[in-house]
Scaffold this motif. Structure first.
Motif, PDB file in Angstrom:
ATOM      1  N   ASP A   1       0.158  -6.232  -5.384  1.00 50.50           N
ATOM      2  CA  ASP A   1       0.976  -5.132  -5.889  1.00 50.50           C
ATOM      3  C   ASP A   1       0.037  -4.001  -6.292  1.00 50.50           C
ATOM      4  OD1 ASP A   1       3.389  -4.015  -6.382  1.00 50.50           O
ATOM      5  OD2 ASP A   1       3.907  -5.272  -8.096  1.00 50.50           O
ATOM      6  N   GLU A   2       0.211  -2.839  -5.700  1.00 51.95           N
ATOM      7  CA  GLU A   2      -0.750  -1.750  -5.875  1.00 51.95           C
ATOM      8  C   GLU A   2      -0.115  -0.576  -6.601  1.00 51.95           C
ATOM      9  OE1 GLU A   2      -4.348  -1.295  -3.317  1.00 51.95           O
ATOM     10  OE2 GLU A   2      -2.951   0.033  -2.293  1.00 51.95           O
ATOM     11  N   ALA A   3      -0.848  -0.025  -7.550  1.00 49.62           N
ATOM     12  CA  ALA A   3      -0.290   1.009  -8.424  1.00 49.62           C
ATOM     13  C   ALA A   3      -0.596   2.424  -7.962  1.00 49.62           C
ATOM     14  CB  ALA A   3      -0.817   0.813  -9.847  1.00 49.62           C
ATOM     15  N   PHE A   4      -1.853   2.699  -7.580  1.00 44.83           N
ATOM     16  CA  PHE A   4      -2.271   4.088  -7.395  1.00 44.83           C
ATOM     17  C   PHE A   4      -3.122   4.256  -6.135  1.00 44.83           C
ATOM     18  CE2 PHE A   4      -2.457   3.370 -12.124  1.00 44.83           C
ATOM     19  CZ  PHE A   4      -1.276   4.032 -12.436  1.00 44.83           C
ATOM     20  N   ASP A   5      -3.013   5.447  -5.546  1.00 49.31           N
ATOM     21  CA  ASP A   5      -3.920   5.850  -4.472  1.00 49.31           C
ATOM     22  C   ASP A   5      -4.933   6.873  -4.961  1.00 49.31           C
ATOM     23  OD1 ASP A   5      -4.691   5.833  -1.614  1.00 49.31           O
ATOM     24  OD2 ASP A   5      -4.010   7.919  -1.660  1.00 49.31           O
ATOM     25  N   GLU A   6      -4.646   7.494  -6.085  1.00 46.42           N
ATOM     26  CA  GLU A   6      -5.639   8.394  -6.676  1.00 46.42           C
ATOM     27  C   GLU A   6      -5.478   8.381  -8.181  1.00 46.42           C
ATOM     28  OE1 GLU A   6      -5.013  12.165  -4.810  1.00 46.42           O
ATOM     29  OE2 GLU A   6      -3.151  12.578  -5.863  1.00 46.42           O
ATOM     30  N   TRP A   7      -6.592   8.652  -8.853  1.00 46.38           N
ATOM     31  CA  TRP A   7      -6.585   8.689 -10.297  1.00 46.38           C
ATOM     32  C   TRP A   7      -6.635  10.144 -10.752  1.00 46.38           C
ATOM     33  CZ3 TRP A   7     -10.713   4.227 -11.113  1.00 46.38           C
ATOM     34  CH2 TRP A   7     -10.127   3.010 -10.733  1.00 46.38           C
ATOM     35  N   GLU A   8      -7.673  10.523 -11.462  1.00 44.69           N
ATOM     36  CA  GLU A   8      -7.706  11.883 -11.986  1.00 44.69           C
ATOM     37  C   GLU A   8      -8.338  12.871 -11.022  1.00 44.69           C
ATOM     38  OE1 GLU A   8     -10.011  11.403 -15.526  1.00 44.69           O
ATOM     39  OE2 GLU A   8     -11.916  11.343 -14.458  1.00 44.69           O
ATOM     40  N   GLY A   9      -8.819  12.380  -9.880  1.00 46.66           N
ATOM     41  CA  GLY A   9      -9.424  13.252  -8.884  1.00 46.66           C
ATOM     42  C   GLY A   9      -8.539  13.375  -7.658  1.00 46.66           C
ATOM     43  N   PRO A  10      -8.336  14.599  -7.131  1.00 46.10           N
ATOM     44  CA  PRO A  10      -7.456  14.779  -5.966  1.00 46.10           C
ATOM     45  C   PRO A  10      -8.147  14.379  -4.670  1.00 46.10           C
ATOM     46  CG  PRO A  10      -8.369  16.887  -6.626  1.00 46.10           C
ATOM     47  CD  PRO A  10      -8.843  15.894  -7.648  1.00 46.10           C
ATOM     48  N   LYS A  11      -7.476  13.582  -3.866  1.00 50.64           N
ATOM     49  CA  LYS A  11      -7.988  13.238  -2.545  1.00 50.64           C
ATOM     50  C   LYS A  11      -7.616  14.326  -1.540  1.00 50.64           C
ATOM     51  CE  LYS A  11      -8.102   8.180  -2.735  1.00 50.64           C
ATOM     52  NZ  LYS A  11      -7.589   6.935  -2.137  1.00 50.64           N
TER      53      LYS A  11
ATOM     54  N   SER B   1       0.842  -1.201   0.000  1.00 52.72           N
ATOM     55  CA  SER B   1       0.000   0.000   0.000  1.00 52.72           C
ATOM     56  C   SER B   1       0.878   1.253   0.000  1.00 52.72           C
ATOM     57  CB  SER B   1      -0.906  -0.022   1.219  1.00 52.72           C
ATOM     58  OG  SER B   1      -0.168  -0.296   2.403  1.00 52.72           O
ATOM     59  N   HIS B   2       0.423   2.250  -0.709  1.00 50.74           N
ATOM     60  CA  HIS B   2      -0.559   2.233  -1.798  1.00 50.74           C
ATOM     61  C   HIS B   2       0.167   2.630  -3.075  1.00 50.74           C
ATOM     62  CE1 HIS B   2      -3.812   1.836   1.056  1.00 50.74           C
ATOM     63  NE2 HIS B   2      -3.461   2.941   1.672  1.00 50.74           N
ATOM     64  N   ASN B   3       1.353   2.042  -3.237  1.00 46.59           N
ATOM     65  CA  ASN B   3       2.244   2.404  -4.340  1.00 46.59           C
ATOM     66  C   ASN B   3       3.248   1.272  -4.536  1.00 46.59           C
ATOM     67  OD1 ASN B   3       3.093   4.254  -1.703  1.00 46.59           O
ATOM     68  ND2 ASN B   3       4.785   3.051  -2.515  1.00 46.59           N
ATOM     69  N   PRO B   4       3.922   1.253  -5.665  1.00 46.03           N
ATOM     70  CA  PRO B   4       4.991   0.265  -5.836  1.00 46.03           C
ATOM     71  C   PRO B   4       6.081   0.446  -4.782  1.00 46.03           C
ATOM     72  CG  PRO B   4       4.424   1.298  -7.928  1.00 46.03           C
ATOM     73  CD  PRO B   4       3.722   2.084  -6.871  1.00 46.03           C
ATOM     74  N   HIS B   5       6.538  -0.667  -4.200  1.00 49.55           N
ATOM     75  CA  HIS B   5       7.589  -0.622  -3.183  1.00 49.55           C
ATOM     76  C   HIS B   5       8.941  -0.960  -3.810  1.00 49.55           C
ATOM     77  CE1 HIS B   5       5.188  -0.583   0.781  1.00 49.55           C
ATOM     78  NE2 HIS B   5       4.358  -0.249  -0.194  1.00 49.55           N
TER      79      HIS B   5
END
Length: 790
Positions: free
Chosen positions: A351-361, A330-334
């Motif tokens: 294996d997790e790629a993204f925590d956000e897409w085109e919208g800002p958290k 979590s929540h990105n490549p290590h």
């Protein structure tokens, strides 16, 4: 010449701040600091509440690195590359004043071909600018700088494209396995060549081969496939993580009759099969297997994001002993080495790629859930970079047998963060305590959550273009809405975060969809939701280890959600979870004031120091059938194994000083655990963690555990003495006590112990000479530890 890789750690200069001309090879960097790579400048800076709470109150900024490499004559005519495993973030790279490019994403590798920029009569000068001024860009600590290893790679003109090997096992049983190796090959010479590729797969003395050949044109790239079989293979599993060595040999025939044969790639792979069944859960090599996982962030306290593999090895050993068998990145490549450790130690990986897409958290900068948030972050790069970043992740990690799922996103559907939908007038997420009412309400000007299903479909397509052997998943935060809008439709496995109450309904609604708890709390009820529902493949606790950032407010600079502290020391909750998960016999005592008893949520300690006659709550964690507890060798009772409704054997007793001991047993085993009433602290015990066999791909690092003790050698867990640390023939890299409220500068050579313990990181200056560590503290006997040679 075989492919040769050089680890770049030294001859690196660093400057914090911008230098407009530092890209020039002739720039005078003599006043810059000498640093060892990998390097995270954020943890060398003071904690300050002026920085973002989300990223741990540590500074970012702009930094420059200058690396000098002396070229070798036998490199001439070869392909020379620099590989940066991760630069956080917004990197720009020059070689001898030539601009090579960069990458906004700080978690993924950057490959730089510098063959044409090298002059063999002078040093190679690499200049790297890192721009991390937007320190509220994340909800956790990211680090700043060249935070992962750097390598220089020398290859023949006919070579593999970076991450151009893909090893798969279309069939894998204990009797027979088929394997396929795809190779993306490149010819940078100016003539056509005949290339024969031979793969040698070996485990011990047994070797299996596969071969294919191709005509490779000058300047051309092609994909070449070889196929082979293995009789009676050693299958990879969590209990027996058997690995095979895969060597890829090139036989190259040039038109003038020259023939070159060399080793083009070496890696370790595994033979295994797995599947997810919508009714019965997860199967590994045909065996129904419960996934007992934890989520992990990438930092290691005082080391920041510049973590060496041996640090993770120590942490993973402790998680393994707890019964953990899976890691969610979590929540990105290590860092790449962590996946290799999961391969060799037997952990499954999401294996997790993204925590956000085109919208800002929302990014909290003045305290967790303290409004208003900031909105910096990856979403600004997502439209342009998501395909390249996701593709890079998959290509980098697709040969790891530990990796069983690709996660395309974490909590992208978190309500009103920023997506919403008119079907809900108000929406509340799992982490919305104190959220203003206006932030929970439907706002037609926010992005429409229907958009998420389109992006998920596109990301799923990118995954499958690169790997058809693993399922696509994501971690859903608000499936009450998003699932109805098609958010899960393109997935192979649905991950739910903290939505155990929806398991039964979702299983009925989506009978063909396998489910897993992608993020879960530590409650017994959350675990029983897995054990009582076979269609749930397992759970991933938030979290396995404490981490920097996502801080609740100054001076707290990290999250205490872990079962291990930032220093990698076990919390009482570690042993509670071990009693649920571990197969090895265990028993462990904890206590609290009886007046503090709040059931499962009681804060307990490993202490037997109370006022005389005080009523004390005793909680004993065990996985054994029968446990007897003694106080000063007088039995306090014999207890049968706890029921499924309880997390421990629990009772109260009056305190008397001495020894509290639990003796657990079953038909074959007896184990015990004791708590001692301790006296005043008077000495320091130093113990170096056992692993000194550092790999060629890492710098040596000693990890020394310091424990304050009384005169009987018992740890004094209530102690918080300030310790000073000095090192001979070595460098003090950092001190970590795990106290999330201690904002002493990480660069200081002193730190208080927390619960009587401190972790000391030391780098030897000369591995041929003895390194020693001296630790002093007020009213404590000085401790000196000579460190063993590698």
């Amino acid at each position: 010449m075989n492919k040769t890789t050089y680890l770049i750690t030294d001859n690196c200069k660093f400057h914090l701040g911008d230098c407009a001309d530092a890209w020039q090879s002739w720039f005078d960097d003599s006043a810059w600091a000498n640093v060892t790579l990998p390097h995270d400048w954020s943890v060398t800076q003071p904690f300050s509440r002026e920085h973002s709470s989300g990223t741990g109150y540590l500074a970012g900024g702009i930094g420059w690195y200058r690396i000098r490499i002396t070229p070798q004559e036998d490199w001439k005519g070869k392909k020379i590359s620099l590989v940066f495993d991760g630069i956080y973030k917004n990197s720009k790279i020059w070689c001898n004043s030539y601009y090579l490019g960069g990458r906004p994403n700080g978690y993924l590798p950057i490959f730089c071909d510098i063959s044409d920029q090298i002059s063999y009569d002078q040093d190679i000068v690499i200049s790297v600018q890192v721009d991390h001024r937007d320190i509220a860009d994340s909800r956790w600590f990211t680090g700043s700088g060249i935070v992962r290893k750097v390598q220089l790679v020398v290859e023949e003109p006919v070579h593999l494209i970076p991450d151009g090997i893909f090893f798969t096992t279309p069939e894998a049983t204990s009797e027979h396995a088929l394997f396929t190796v795809n190779h993306e090959v490149c010819n940078t010479s100016d003539v056509n060549v005949r290339l024969t590729v031979t793969n040698k797969l070996s485990n011990g003395n047994t070797q299996f081969q596969s071969t294919a050949n191709i005509l490779l044109p000058a300047g051309g790239e092609k994909i070449l496939e070889t196929n082979g079989s293995v009789e009676s293979p050693l299958l990879w599993s969590m209990d027996h993580p058997s690995l095979y060595r895969l060597e890829t040999w090139f036989h190259v025939e040039y038109p003038d009759g020259t023939i070159l044969e060399y080793l083009a790639d070496t890696r370790f792979v595994g033979i295994r099969s797995f599947s997810f069944d919508p009714d019965q859960g997860f199967f590994l090599n045909g065996v129904n297997t419960l996934i007992k996982g934890v989520c992990l962030h990438h930092d290691a306290g005082c080391l920041g994001a510049a973590v060496l593999p041996s640090v993770w090895r120590r942490r993973l050993e402790k998680l393994k002993a707890m019964g953990c068998n899976a890691i969610r990145m979590s929540h990105n490549p290590h860092m790449p080495e962590l996946y290799g450790l999961c391969d060799s130690m037997g952990f499954l990986v999401i294996d997790e790629a993204f925590d956000e897409w085109e919208g800002p958290k929302n990014k909290w900068s003045t305290g967790h859930n303290v409004y208003p948030p900031k909105h910096q972050g990856y979403y600004l790069d997502f439209p342009q970079w998501h395909k390249a970043d996701l593709t890079t992740l998959i290509r980098r990690d697709r040969c790891h047998p530990s990796v069983i799922m690709w996660s395309i996103g974490n909590e992208i559907d978190y309500p009103n963060d920023p997506y919403c939908h008119p079907s809900f007038n108000t929406m509340t997420g799992n982490n919305d305590a104190n959220k203003p009412a206006a932030e929970r309400e439907y706002n037609p000007h926010r992005p429409n959550a229907k958009r998420l299903s389109e992006i998920a479909r596109n990301l799923g397509r990118i995954v499958r273009d690169n790997d058809l052997t693993r399922p696509v998943t994501l971690a859903a935060a608000f499936p009450e809405l998003s699932a109805k809008l098609g958010f899960l439709d393109d997935l192979d496995v649905a991950g739910y975060n903290y939505k155990e109450h929806l398991y039964e309904e979702s299983h009925r609604t989506y009978p063909q969809m396998p489910f897993i708890g992608s993020e879960n709390g530590h409650s017994l009820a959350a675990w029983r939701a897995v054990t009582e529902n076979p269609y749930i493949s397992g759970q991933f606790l938030w979290t396995g280890i404490d981490y920097l950032g996502e801080a609740h407010g100054w001076p707290i600079h990290g999250s205490g959600a872990g079962l291990l502290t930032l220093a990698g020391f076990e919390k009482p909750g570690y042993y509670r979870r071990q009693s649920f998960w571990a197969f090895e016999p265990m028993v462990h005592l904890t206590t609290a004031f009886a007046a503090d008893d709040q059931g499962e949520d009681t804060t307990v300690h490993e202490s037997w120091n109370y006022p005389e006659g005080e009523l004390v709550l005793v909680k004993c964690y065990t996985n054994l059938d029968r446990t007897e507890v003694f106080l000063n060798e007088e039995s306090l009772g014999i207890f049968s194994k706890r029921s499924d409704q309880d997390d421990s054997i629990t009772f109260t007793t009056r305190f008397h000083p001495g020894i509290l001991r639990a003796q657990g047993c079953d038909a074959d085993t007896q184990v015990s655990h004791t708590l001692h009433t301790t006296m005043s602290p008077c000495q320091i015990a130093l113990e170096c963690w056992k692993d000194f066999a550092w790999s060629p791909e890492e710098s040596p690092l000693y990890q020394i555990e310091a424990t304050v003790q009384d005169s009987d050698g018992n740890p004094v867990l209530s102690d918080s003495t300030l310790l000073d640390v000095t090192v001979e023939n070595g460098q003090l890299v950092g001190l970590e006590n795990g106290d999330l409220g201690d904002v002493t500068d990480y660069s200081a050579p002193y730190r208080r112990v927390c619960h009587g313990k401190l972790l000391i990181y030391v780098r030897p200056e000369n591995t041929a000479l003895k390194t020693s560590v001296t630790v002093t503290g007020e009213n404590l006997k000085t401790a000196v530890l000579p460190l063993p040679l590698q």
